[in-house]
Scaffold this active site. Structure first.
Site, PDB file in Angstrom:
ATOM      1  CE  LYS A 182      94.107 130.461 -48.042  1.00 59.91           C
ATOM      2  NZ  LYS A 182      92.828 129.817 -47.675  1.00 59.91           N
ATOM      3  N   GLY A 213      93.686 127.423 -43.590  1.00 58.21           N
ATOM      4  CA  GLY A 213      93.466 128.649 -42.836  1.00 58.21           C
ATOM      5  C   GLY A 213      92.803 129.706 -43.698  1.00 58.21           C
ATOM      6  N   GLY A 215      92.218 133.468 -45.651  1.00 57.63           N
ATOM      7  CA  GLY A 215      92.996 134.293 -46.577  1.00 57.63           C
ATOM      8  C   GLY A 215      93.851 135.324 -45.861  1.00 57.63           C
ATOM      9  CB  VAL A 218      97.069 130.589 -44.091  1.00 61.71           C
ATOM     10  CG1 VAL A 218      97.968 129.716 -44.943  1.00 61.71           C
ATOM     11  CG2 VAL A 218      96.970 130.039 -42.676  1.00 61.71           C
ATOM     12  N   GLY A 219      96.855 133.000 -46.165  1.00 58.48           N
ATOM     13  CA  GLY A 219      97.059 133.467 -47.548  1.00 58.48           C
ATOM     14  C   GLY A 219      98.025 134.639 -47.616  1.00 58.48           C
ATOM     15  CD  GLU A 257      94.473 131.403 -64.410  1.00 56.46           C
ATOM     16  OE1 GLU A 257      93.558 132.016 -64.996  1.00 56.46           O
ATOM     17  OE2 GLU A 257      95.458 130.947 -64.999  1.00 56.46           O
ATOM     18  CB  CYS A 291      86.325 131.829 -63.035  1.00 54.44           C
ATOM     19  SG  CYS A 291      87.232 130.362 -63.498  1.00 54.44           S
ATOM     20  CD  GLU A 391      83.266 135.875 -61.083  1.00 55.28           C
ATOM     21  OE1 GLU A 391      83.921 136.325 -60.139  1.00 55.28           O
ATOM     22  OE2 GLU A 391      83.712 135.043 -61.887  1.00 55.28           O
TER      23      GLU A 391
HETATM   24  P1  NAD Z   1      88.273 134.251 -52.651  1.00 56.03           P
HETATM   25  O1  NAD Z   1      89.011 135.298 -53.349  1.00 56.03           O
HETATM   26  O2  NAD Z   1      87.447 134.612 -51.515  1.00 56.03           O
HETATM   27  O3  NAD Z   1      89.269 133.129 -52.129  1.00 56.03           O
HETATM   28  C1  NAD Z   1      90.188 132.469 -52.978  1.00 56.03           C
HETATM   29  C2  NAD Z   1      91.361 132.041 -52.149  1.00 56.03           C
HETATM   30  O4  NAD Z   1      92.079 133.212 -51.786  1.00 56.03           O
HETATM   31  C3  NAD Z   1      90.975 131.351 -50.846  1.00 56.03           C
HETATM   32  O5  NAD Z   1      91.889 130.337 -50.554  1.00 56.03           O
HETATM   33  C4  NAD Z   1      91.075 132.473 -49.830  1.00 56.03           C
HETATM   34  O6  NAD Z   1      91.317 132.047 -48.525  1.00 56.03           O
HETATM   35  C5  NAD Z   1      92.251 133.244 -50.385  1.00 56.03           C
HETATM   36  N1  NAD Z   1      92.308 134.632 -49.944  1.00 56.03           N
HETATM   37  C6  NAD Z   1      91.283 135.461 -49.660  1.00 56.03           C
HETATM   38  N2  NAD Z   1      91.750 136.656 -49.251  1.00 56.03           N
HETATM   39  C7  NAD Z   1      93.102 136.579 -49.290  1.00 56.03           C
HETATM   40  C8  NAD Z   1      94.144 137.486 -48.978  1.00 56.03           C
HETATM   41  N3  NAD Z   1      93.893 138.716 -48.541  1.00 56.03           N
HETATM   42  N4  NAD Z   1      95.417 137.072 -49.148  1.00 56.03           N
HETATM   43  C9  NAD Z   1      95.689 135.833 -49.583  1.00 56.03           C
HETATM   44  N5  NAD Z   1      94.752 134.931 -49.875  1.00 56.03           N
HETATM   45  C10 NAD Z   1      93.459 135.293 -49.742  1.00 56.03           C
HETATM   46  O7  NAD Z   1      87.500 133.517 -53.818  1.00 56.03           O
HETATM   47  P2  NAD Z   1      86.459 132.353 -53.680  1.00 56.03           P
HETATM   48  O8  NAD Z   1      85.223 133.004 -53.187  1.00 56.03           O
HETATM   49  O9  NAD Z   1      87.043 131.191 -52.971  1.00 56.03           O
HETATM   50  O10 NAD Z   1      86.320 131.899 -55.191  1.00 56.03           O
HETATM   51  C11 NAD Z   1      85.469 132.527 -56.064  1.00 56.03           C
HETATM   52  C12 NAD Z   1      86.209 133.470 -56.955  1.00 56.03           C
HETATM   53  O11 NAD Z   1      87.282 132.781 -57.624  1.00 56.03           O
HETATM   54  C13 NAD Z   1      85.347 134.004 -58.056  1.00 56.03           C
HETATM   55  O12 NAD Z   1      85.520 135.394 -58.173  1.00 56.03           O
HETATM   56  C14 NAD Z   1      85.840 133.303 -59.313  1.00 56.03           C
HETATM   57  O13 NAD Z   1      85.669 133.992 -60.484  1.00 56.03           O
HETATM   58  C15 NAD Z   1      87.261 133.080 -59.019  1.00 56.03           C
HETATM   59  N6  NAD Z   1      87.732 131.932 -59.775  1.00 56.03           N
HETATM   60  C16 NAD Z   1      88.559 132.139 -60.829  1.00 56.03           C
HETATM   61  C17 NAD Z   1      89.005 131.082 -61.578  1.00 56.03           C
HETATM   62  C18 NAD Z   1      89.927 131.289 -62.733  1.00 56.03           C
HETATM   63  O14 NAD Z   1      90.586 130.360 -63.128  1.00 56.03           O
HETATM   64  N7  NAD Z   1      90.007 132.455 -63.296  1.00 56.03           N
HETATM   65  C19 NAD Z   1      88.635 129.799 -61.240  1.00 56.03           C
HETATM   66  C20 NAD Z   1      87.798 129.612 -60.150  1.00 56.03           C
HETATM   67  C21 NAD Z   1      87.370 130.703 -59.421  1.00 56.03           C
END
Ligand code: NAD
Length: 487
Positions: A182, A213, A215, A218-219, A257, A291, A391
C-alpha cells in the site's frame, strides 16, 4: 510570477483506477477514488482508486495462494526476476522520474539523479545477495534454516515514494515472501508504474500485489489481517504505533521505520568551510523531507557567528522553484498538509525566541501557487525547544551551540529519536569515538557516499528493525533450527 513548464508524464487511467492483484489490473470493489495533487501547481492531476478492506482480502488471498510456489522457487530464479525488474527500472527511469516529480514535487534533476537510481539500487542489492546468501548453516549437528516469513504487508510514505517501495519489495520477494503493497495515497503514481514493470518482468501472479487507499482504510486492514505474517511500515510515529496496535492481536512481526531528528555534530577541528555548507544541503535535500535529514547542527559556541554566516550564504543560494526546471535544487513541499505543518513549526521557532538566520514564514517570493517553503535556519536554538525536538520534515535547520564535547553528545542524544547522526572531524579516531557514544542506527562520518549495504533503521522511537542490505533482507526471514540434523 514564475511560470511552470508542464510535466510530460500522463497518468494512464487503466492502471490508476485499478489495483494490481494476482497478476492483473483488477477493478476495485468500490468506485471511490482519491485525488492526486501536483504540489507545484496545486491542481489535481489524477484520481486513483480508493481501496477497501475487501480489496485487501482479495490481494492477501492472491499473495497467500502464491506463497507455496514462490517460497519453494530457487534463489537463482528469484534473482533472475529481480534482475529483470532492475533492468526495467533503469529502462523506464525518465517516466518514473517524471511521475515522482508530478506526485510529490521532486526537482526533476533530483528525481533523475537520486530518487530513481537509489530505488534501483535496492533491487540490485537484493538480486546480488541471492547469489551468495546461505539459507542454511550448521551449529554443530543442528541445522539453522532461514525461511521466508510468509505474506508481507508493506506500507510506504510519500517522501521517497519509489525508494521506500523497492527497499521493502525487493528484499521481501528475494527472501521468498509474497507481498501486498500500500503506497502513500498522496504519492501513488510511481508505485503504479512500478507495479506495471513488475508485471512486465513476468513475476508469477500473486507474488506482488498493490492496493491503493488511505491509511485508516487499506493500511489498517493490512495491519490487522489474519492471513498476513509480517508488516513493514515506513511513515510517521503516529501511523507506526497504530499499525503495531492493529497487528498485535494476530502476533505478526512488525518492523517500523519512523521519524527522526538527526544531529550533525561539528567537532572543533572540522573543516567548517566545507562541513557547514554540506550540512545545510544534507538537511535540505529532498526539501528536508527525509527521515534521516540532519536537521540539528550542533556547533562549538565560539564558532557560532562563522557557522551562521556560512549556513545563511548556502541557504540563500539555493534555487527553489519549478520542479520541471533543470536548475531547480528544491521544488515545493510534497503536499498541502505538510506545507502547513512546516509553517506551524517555523512560527513555533519564532514564538519560542530562536534567532532567525534566514528564511521564515510564507511562500518563496514569486510563487502565489505551489507549496514552496522558504529554506529556513534558526540559531541559538535551545535543545528543549519544539523546533529542536519535533520532526519538521521541511527545509528548516536548527543550529545549537555547545561548550564541551560531553554537552555536544548529550544534545545529539537529547530527542526521542535515534535514526541517523553525522559527525564532522578531521581526526577520524575522535570521530569514531564520538560515533560510539551516539544512540542512533546509523552514524555518518564526514559525509561519506551512500552505501546501500549499510543497515538503516532506528534506535528509540525511530522504529524497530533494519532495512537495506543483508540486515534488511533478514527481516523477511524466519529462523528454524533442525536439531539432530547431523554433520
Ligand atoms: P504517514 O504516517 O502519514 O503515512 C505513511 C504510510 O502509512 C502511508 O501509506 C499511510 O497511508 C499509512 N498510514 C497512515 N495511517 C495509517 C494507519 N492508521 N494504519 C495503517 N497505515 C497507515 O507518513 P507520511 O506523512 O507519508 O511520511 C512522513 C513520515 O514518514 C515522517 O514522519 C518520516 O519521518 C517518516 N519516514 C521515515 C523513514 C524511515 O526510514 N525511518 C523514511 C521516510 C519517512
Amino acid at each position: 510570477m514564475t511560470t511552470h513548464a508542464s510535466n510530460s508524464y500522463r497518468v494512464d487511467p487503466h492502471i490508476s483506477q485499478r489495483f494490481y492483484i494476482n497478476g492483473q489490473w483488477s477493478e476495485p470493489v468500490s468506485p471511490a477514488s482519491l485525488p492526486v495533487v501536483n504540489p507545484a501547481t496545486e491542481t489535481v492531476v489524477a484520481e486513483v482508486a480508493r481501496g477497501m478492506a475487501e480489496d485487501v482480502d482479495l490481494a492477501v488471498a492472491a499473495a497467500r495462494a502464491a506463497f507455496p510456489g514462490w517460497s519453494a522457487s530457487s534463489a537463482a530464479s528469484r534473482a533472475a526476476f529481480l534482475g529483470k525488474i532492475h533492468e526495467l527500472i533503469l529502462e523506464r527511469k525518465e517516466e518514473l522520474a517524471q511521475a515522482l516529480s508530478l506526485e510529490m514535487g521532486a526537482a526533476i534533476g533530483f528525481a533523475r539523479a537520486m530518487q530513481v537510481p537509489l530505488a534501483a539500487e535496492h533491487v540490485r542489492v537484493a538480486r546480488d545477495l541471492l547469489t551468495r546468501y546461505r539459507f542454511q548453516t550448521l551449529e554443530g549437528s543442528t541445522a539453522i534454516e532461514r525461511e521466508p516469513i510468509g505474506v508481507c504487508g508493506l506500507i510506504t510514505p510519500w517522501n521517497w515514494p519509489l525508494y521506500q517501495i523497492t527497499a521493502k519489495v525487493a528484499p521481501a520477494i528475494a527472501a521468498g515472501c509474497t507481498v501486498v503493497l500500500k503506497p502513500s495515497e498522496l504519492s501513488p503514481l510511481s508505485a503504479l508504474l512500478f507495479a506495471q514493470l513488475v508485471h512486465d518482468a513476468g513475476l508469477p501472479p500473486g507474488v506482488f500485489n498493490l492496493v491503493n487507499g488511505s491509511g485508516p482504510e487499506v493500511g489498517e486492514a493490512i495491519a490487522a489481517h489474519a492471513d498476513i505474517d509480517m508488516i513493514s511500515i515506513t511513515g510517521s510515529n503516529r501511523a507506526g504505533a497504530l499499525v503495531a496496535q492493529a497487528a498485535a492481536p494476530t502476533v505478526k512481526r512488525v518492523t517500523q521505520e519512523l521519524g527522526g531528528k538527526s544531529p550533525n555534530l561539528l567537532l572543533p577541528d572540522a573543516d567548517f568551510a566545507k562541513a557547514v555548507p554540506l550540512g545545510v544541503m544534507s538537511a535540505f535535500r529532498n526539501v528536508g523531507q527525509s527521515c534521516s535529514a540532519p536537521t540539528r547542527m550542533i556547533v562549538p559556541r565560539d564558532r557560532l557567528a562563522e557557522v551562521e554566516a556560512l549556513a545563511a550564504a548556502t541557504a540563500n543560494a539555493i534555487i527553489v522553484g519549478d520542479p520541471q526546471s533543470e536548475d531547480t535544487v528544491l521544488g515545493p513541499i510534497a503536499n498541502e498538509a505538510q506545507f502547513k505543518r512546516v509553517q506551524v513549526m517555523i512560527e513555533a521557532g519564532l514564538n519560542e525566541g530562536a534567532k532567525l538566520v534566514c528564511g521564515g514564514l510564507g511562500r518563496v517570493a514569486g510563487h502565489a501557487k505551489g507549496f514552496y517553503a522558504r529554506p529556513t535556519i534558526f540559531s541559538e536554538v535551545d535543545s528543549s525547544l519544539r523546533i529542536a525536538q519535533e520532526e519538521i520534515f521541511g527545509p528548516v535547520l536548527c543550529i545549537i551551540a555547545y561548550d564541551t564535547l560531553d554537552e555536544a553528545i548529550a544534545i545529539a542524544n537529547d530527542t526521542v529519536y535515534g535514526l541517523s547522526a553525522h559527525v564532522q572531524s578531521q581526526d577520524l579516531d575522535q570521530a569514531r569515538a564520538v560515533a560510539s557514544r551516539i544512540r542512533a542506527g546509523q552514524v555518518l562520518l564526514n559525509y561519506p557516499a551512500w552505501n546501500p549495504m549499510a543497515p538503516f533503521g532506528g534506535y528509540k522511537r525511530s522504529g524497530n528493525g533494519r532495512e537495506f542490505g543483508v540486515y534488511g533482507f533478514e527481516e523477511y526471514l524466519e529462523t528454524k533450527a533442525i536439531v539432530g540434523f547431523g554433520e
